[in-house]
Design an enzyme around this catalytic site. Structure first.
Site, PDB file in Angstrom:
ATOM      1  N   THR A   1     -15.564   8.809  15.223  1.00  0.00           N
ATOM      2  CA  THR A   1     -15.894   8.332  13.883  1.00  0.00           C
ATOM      3  C   THR A   1     -16.361   9.532  13.074  1.00  0.00           C
ATOM      4  OG1 THR A   1     -17.142   6.751  12.550  1.00  0.00           O
ATOM      5  CG2 THR A   1     -18.239   7.549  14.540  1.00  0.00           C
ATOM      6  N   GLU A   2     -15.839   9.667  11.856  1.00  0.00           N
ATOM      7  CA  GLU A   2     -15.992  10.934  11.126  1.00  0.00           C
ATOM      8  C   GLU A   2     -17.421  11.216  10.685  1.00  0.00           C
ATOM      9  OE1 GLU A   2     -13.851   8.500  10.349  1.00  0.00           O
ATOM     10  OE2 GLU A   2     -13.733   8.148   8.183  1.00  0.00           O
ATOM     11  N   ASN A   3     -18.292  10.202  10.749  1.00  0.00           N
ATOM     12  CA  ASN A   3     -19.688  10.479  10.438  1.00  0.00           C
ATOM     13  C   ASN A   3     -20.443  11.052  11.636  1.00  0.00           C
ATOM     14  OD1 ASN A   3     -19.211   7.738  11.324  1.00  0.00           O
ATOM     15  ND2 ASN A   3     -21.360   7.334  11.010  1.00  0.00           N
TER      16      ASN A   3
ATOM     17  N   SER B   1     -17.540  17.477  12.662  1.00  0.00           N
ATOM     18  CA  SER B   1     -16.719  16.279  12.827  1.00  0.00           C
ATOM     19  C   SER B   1     -15.364  16.437  12.133  1.00  0.00           C
ATOM     20  CB  SER B   1     -17.464  15.076  12.249  1.00  0.00           C
ATOM     21  OG  SER B   1     -16.747  13.902  12.500  1.00  0.00           O
TER      22      SER B   1
END
Lengths: 216, 227
Positions: A51-53, A93
């Site tokens: 997940t990009e966060n 990320s």
């Protein structure tokens, strides 16, 4: 051609995408319909979700006491961490995404062109406040970008087009398009082809889409 | 060396009019709620604010925008179901918007802290967000030049600081914190607890204290606004 007689339901389409993900892959599932893919991944596939966060090893949605405001996914939904999860900051990320370390990213779309150009961030409406989030990074970052969408808009307009009419999110970045009626492959050299159909034949799809389609 | 203050108000007391302020957080996670509220009280205006979003609901960053204190937002995702305060200010022409893809935003901030003069990235190539920017084809791939972001102040939330300002974060609340702390002249950090020097394992420190200027302990931070 692995065909069924009728278009696939949402869950069946998600299962089809999940089944195409290779064992051991690192995968990012976009917000919306692509998140359904997670429900169909099997433990034997050993897929690690990104997940990009800032997390690898994202688990399912959190419920009850599991809900922790410090542990959310990119859609800001509380999730749980799987054993072996890792946290990292935002620049790392997106570095792992842009750097081609993710195997597959599955995204929703407004339109995909026959060359694999993607539009999924803006309809271009003049009075809209623009918002892009991670869409442009996701579009070009993974080794393979797959789109999961309906093939036709509510008014019947085909969403696979010769040229995008919506603003681009990325160019020549999509390699597969999963829709209820058919799965399309996009090759940078040879262009668009149909891997399988569900319901309409290739000829019927060619007619409705205004494109000359060919089998893969 | 990091300075410790007793209150969020003291921590943000020196923010000047016209300052560029990096504010950490992705949605609710990592949002330095008490520092944002203290900045609202403090009164500086004409601010350029860098955050992933542009405020949610009526409090925090949204309240700062609503009070007319933000001249410009640099962010990736301003429009949300509860971004009505930004939406109204933007439509009224009261706040400028620089829209940046999320990964490019993070990397521009990282570059700012790392002394990099800019970079080429494939993100955004061939899209409206690349218009007017220098482009190059590198290794067969179209790329867009992006410039670094440096700031006067960063407001960051972490879990624990030691007395030297070394920081650890918690889960996905880490998000923009480390790159923002490094990219600001003055990094202000709120933490849930402070430990003595030696109280953090050097192998797990995420932000070394060299990047941290001011620390305030907020033992029970407010439940952040949802996003």
């Amino acid at each position: 051609m692995n065909s069924t007689d009728t278009p696939l339901a949402k869950a069946d389409l998600a299962a089809l995408v999940a089944g195409d993900i290779e064992t051991g892959s690192f995968v990012n599932l976009g917000i919306g319909q692509p998140t359904l893919v997670a429900d169909h991944l099997t433990p034997e596939q050993h897929v690690t979700l990104h997940t990009e966060n800032g997390m690898l090893g994202m688990g399912r949605a959190a419920v009850g006491d599991e809900i922790d405001p410090d542990l959310i996914n990119a859609g800001k939904i509380p999730v749980v961490e799987n054993p072996g999860a890792a946290y990292f900051h935002h620049a790392d990320s997106f570095a792992m995404m842009r750097g081609g370390h993710l195997d597959v990213c599955v995204l929703g779309a407004f339109q995909v062109s026959v060359r694999g150009d993607l539009a999924n961030w803006s309809t271009g409406a003049p009075d809209a406040i623009p918002a892009v989030g991670g869409a442009m990074d996701l579009a070009i970052g993974a080794r393979q970008t797959w789109v999961m969408m309906t093939l036709f808009g509510k008014d019947g307009t085909p969403k696979i087009v010769t040229d995008l009419t919506y603003p681009a999110t990325g160019v020549t970045c999509v390699s597969r398009v999963y829709t209820p009626e058919a799965v399309f492959l996009v090759d940078p050299e040879t262009g668009l082809s149909v891997r399988e159909t569900h319901g309409p034949s290739i000829d019927e799809l060619s007619e409705r889409m205004g494109l000359e389609l060919r089998p893969t | 060396m990091a300075r410790f203050t007793d209150s969020a108000a003291q921590a943000v007391a020196d923010v000047k009019d016209g300052a560029t302020v990096l504010i950490g957080g992705f949605g609710a996670a990592g949002q330095p709620v008490e520092l944002i509220e203290a900045l609202l009280e403090q009164g500086s205006t004409g601010l350029t604010v860098v955050n992933n979003n542009a405020g949610n609901g009526e409090v925090g960053l949204a309240a700062l925008i609503g009070a007319g204190r933000v001249a410009k937002m640099i962010c990736s995702f301003p429009r949300q179901s509860d971004s009505q305060i930004f939406d109204a200010a933007y439509r009224a022409g009261k706040v400028q918007l620089e829209l940046v893809p999320q990964g490019t935003l993070a990397e521009r901030i990282r570059a700012g802290g790392a002394g990099i003069g800019g970079f080429f990235t494939p993100t955004g190539y061939g899209t409206p967000l690349a218009e007017g920017k220098e482009t190059r084809v590198i290794d067969g791939r179209g790329q867009v030049f992006e410039s670094p972001i440096r700031a006067d102040v960063a407001l960051v939330k972490a879990l624990t600081a030691d007395r030297l300002g070394n920081l650890v974060y918690r889960k996905t609340a880490r998000n923009f914190g480390p790159v923002m702390a490094a990219a600001a002249e003055h990094a202000i950090v709120q933490v849930s607890n402070v430990v003595d020097v030696g109280g953090l394992d050097p192998e797990v420190i995420v932000t070394p204290g060299i990047y941290v200027d001011t620390v305030v302990e907020i033992p029970h931070p407010s439940a952040p606004v949802s996003a």
